[in-house]
Write a protein that holds these residues in place. Structure first.
Motif, PDB file in Angstrom:
ATOM      1  N   ASP A  11       0.827  -1.205   0.000  1.00 48.76           N
ATOM      2  CA  ASP A  11       0.000   0.000   0.000  1.00 48.76           C
ATOM      3  C   ASP A  11       0.866   1.261   0.000  1.00 48.76           C
ATOM      4  O   ASP A  11       0.525   2.257  -0.631  1.00 48.76           O
ATOM      5  CB  ASP A  11      -0.993   0.002   1.150  1.00 48.76           C
ATOM      6  CG  ASP A  11      -0.376  -0.267   2.498  1.00 48.76           C
ATOM      7  OD1 ASP A  11       0.800  -0.670   2.549  1.00 48.76           O
ATOM      8  OD2 ASP A  11      -1.079  -0.087   3.512  1.00 48.76           O
ATOM      9  N   TYR A  15       0.925   4.277  -2.967  1.00 48.92           N
ATOM     10  CA  TYR A  15       0.863   5.724  -2.781  1.00 48.92           C
ATOM     11  C   TYR A  15       2.094   6.417  -3.348  1.00 48.92           C
ATOM     12  O   TYR A  15       2.014   7.565  -3.798  1.00 48.92           O
ATOM     13  CB  TYR A  15       0.638   6.069  -1.315  1.00 48.92           C
ATOM     14  CG  TYR A  15      -0.688   5.526  -0.825  1.00 48.92           C
ATOM     15  CD1 TYR A  15      -1.863   5.811  -1.512  1.00 48.92           C
ATOM     16  CD2 TYR A  15      -0.767   4.706   0.284  1.00 48.92           C
ATOM     17  CE1 TYR A  15      -3.073   5.302  -1.105  1.00 48.92           C
ATOM     18  CE2 TYR A  15      -1.982   4.196   0.709  1.00 48.92           C
ATOM     19  CZ  TYR A  15      -3.134   4.494   0.008  1.00 48.92           C
ATOM     20  OH  TYR A  15      -4.335   3.987   0.407  1.00 48.92           O
ATOM     21  N   LEU A  18       1.237   6.647  -6.986  1.00 50.32           N
ATOM     22  CA  LEU A  18       0.242   7.688  -7.217  1.00 50.32           C
ATOM     23  C   LEU A  18       0.860   9.079  -7.103  1.00 50.32           C
ATOM     24  O   LEU A  18       0.530   9.978  -7.888  1.00 50.32           O
ATOM     25  CB  LEU A  18      -0.916   7.537  -6.228  1.00 50.32           C
ATOM     26  CG  LEU A  18      -1.793   6.298  -6.400  1.00 50.32           C
ATOM     27  CD1 LEU A  18      -2.852   6.241  -5.318  1.00 50.32           C
ATOM     28  CD2 LEU A  18      -2.428   6.253  -7.774  1.00 50.32           C
ATOM     29  N   LEU A  54      -3.247   6.286 -12.682  1.00 51.14           N
ATOM     30  CA  LEU A  54      -4.078   5.704 -11.629  1.00 51.14           C
ATOM     31  C   LEU A  54      -4.506   4.292 -11.992  1.00 51.14           C
ATOM     32  O   LEU A  54      -4.423   3.374 -11.172  1.00 51.14           O
ATOM     33  CB  LEU A  54      -5.314   6.574 -11.386  1.00 51.14           C
ATOM     34  CG  LEU A  54      -6.345   6.015 -10.415  1.00 51.14           C
ATOM     35  CD1 LEU A  54      -5.860   6.141  -8.983  1.00 51.14           C
ATOM     36  CD2 LEU A  54      -7.682   6.701 -10.595  1.00 51.14           C
ATOM     37  N   ASN A  78      -7.773   0.772   0.827  1.00 51.85           N
ATOM     38  CA  ASN A  78      -6.737   1.412   0.010  1.00 51.85           C
ATOM     39  C   ASN A  78      -7.272   1.849  -1.346  1.00 51.85           C
ATOM     40  O   ASN A  78      -6.898   2.905  -1.860  1.00 51.85           O
ATOM     41  CB  ASN A  78      -5.542   0.479  -0.169  1.00 51.85           C
ATOM     42  CG  ASN A  78      -4.685   0.418   1.060  1.00 51.85           C
ATOM     43  OD1 ASN A  78      -4.281   1.431   1.591  1.00 51.85           O
ATOM     44  ND2 ASN A  78      -4.412  -0.788   1.520  1.00 51.85           N
ATOM     45  N   SER A  82      -7.451   5.691  -2.495  1.00 46.87           N
ATOM     46  CA  SER A  82      -6.777   6.087  -3.735  1.00 46.87           C
ATOM     47  C   SER A  82      -7.721   6.886  -4.627  1.00 46.87           C
ATOM     48  O   SER A  82      -7.321   7.888  -5.230  1.00 46.87           O
ATOM     49  CB  SER A  82      -6.279   4.867  -4.497  1.00 46.87           C
ATOM     50  OG  SER A  82      -5.337   4.162  -3.749  1.00 46.87           O
ATOM     51  N   TYR A  86      -7.444  10.749  -5.811  1.00 47.84           N
ATOM     52  CA  TYR A  86      -7.534  11.142  -7.215  1.00 47.84           C
ATOM     53  C   TYR A  86      -8.555  12.265  -7.391  1.00 47.84           C
ATOM     54  O   TYR A  86      -8.317  13.209  -8.149  1.00 47.84           O
ATOM     55  CB  TYR A  86      -7.903   9.941  -8.085  1.00 47.84           C
ATOM     56  CG  TYR A  86      -7.946  10.284  -9.551  1.00 47.84           C
ATOM     57  CD1 TYR A  86      -6.784  10.574 -10.244  1.00 47.84           C
ATOM     58  CD2 TYR A  86      -9.146  10.341 -10.238  1.00 47.84           C
ATOM     59  CE1 TYR A  86      -6.817  10.910 -11.585  1.00 47.84           C
ATOM     60  CE2 TYR A  86      -9.189  10.670 -11.577  1.00 47.84           C
ATOM     61  CZ  TYR A  86      -8.018  10.955 -12.251  1.00 47.84           C
ATOM     62  OH  TYR A  86      -8.060  11.291 -13.566  1.00 47.84           O
TER      63      TYR A  86
END
Length: 106
Positions: A11, A15, A18, A54, A78, A82, A86
């Motif tokens: 996780d 991130y 991202l 993404l 998660n 996310s 976004y």
């Protein structure tokens, strides 16, 4: 299936991906805006690139979470977080690329 070991939790890696996607897509969007002198082209470029990033990050996360035997609830939390990040990013790029009052006068 082989067990995969990551140096960070998957996780956290999600991130990181991202964040890298957000920075790279924003820089490319700003360059496109400066090159073409159109805010809408820069906005849509940033939006499309960030959505592709993404999507690729979430596909990677799905495969990585299966490999490390992550449970359903942490995976879902998660995923939702996310998507919320976004949405926040889309709001930030909208504010960054929206037309200013000075641009409307010209």
């Amino acid at each position: 299936m082989d067990v995969v070991y990551y140096s960070y939790p998957v996780d956290a890696i999600l991130y990181m991906y991202l964040g890298a996607t957000a920075i790279v897509s924003l820089i490319i969007g700003l360059l496109v805006w400066r090159l073409f002198k159109r805010r809408d082209v820069g906005f849509w470029t940033t939006l499309v690139l960030s959505f592709v990033g993404l999507s690729l990050s979430l596909v990677w996360f799905q495969n990585a979470s299966v490999a490390v035997f992550m449970g359903t609830l942490p995976w879902l939390i998660n995923l939702v977080f996310s998507l919320l990040l976004y949405g926040l990013f889309v709001g930030i790029i909208y504010v960054a690329f929206r037309p200013r009052k000075l641009d409307r006068v010209k």
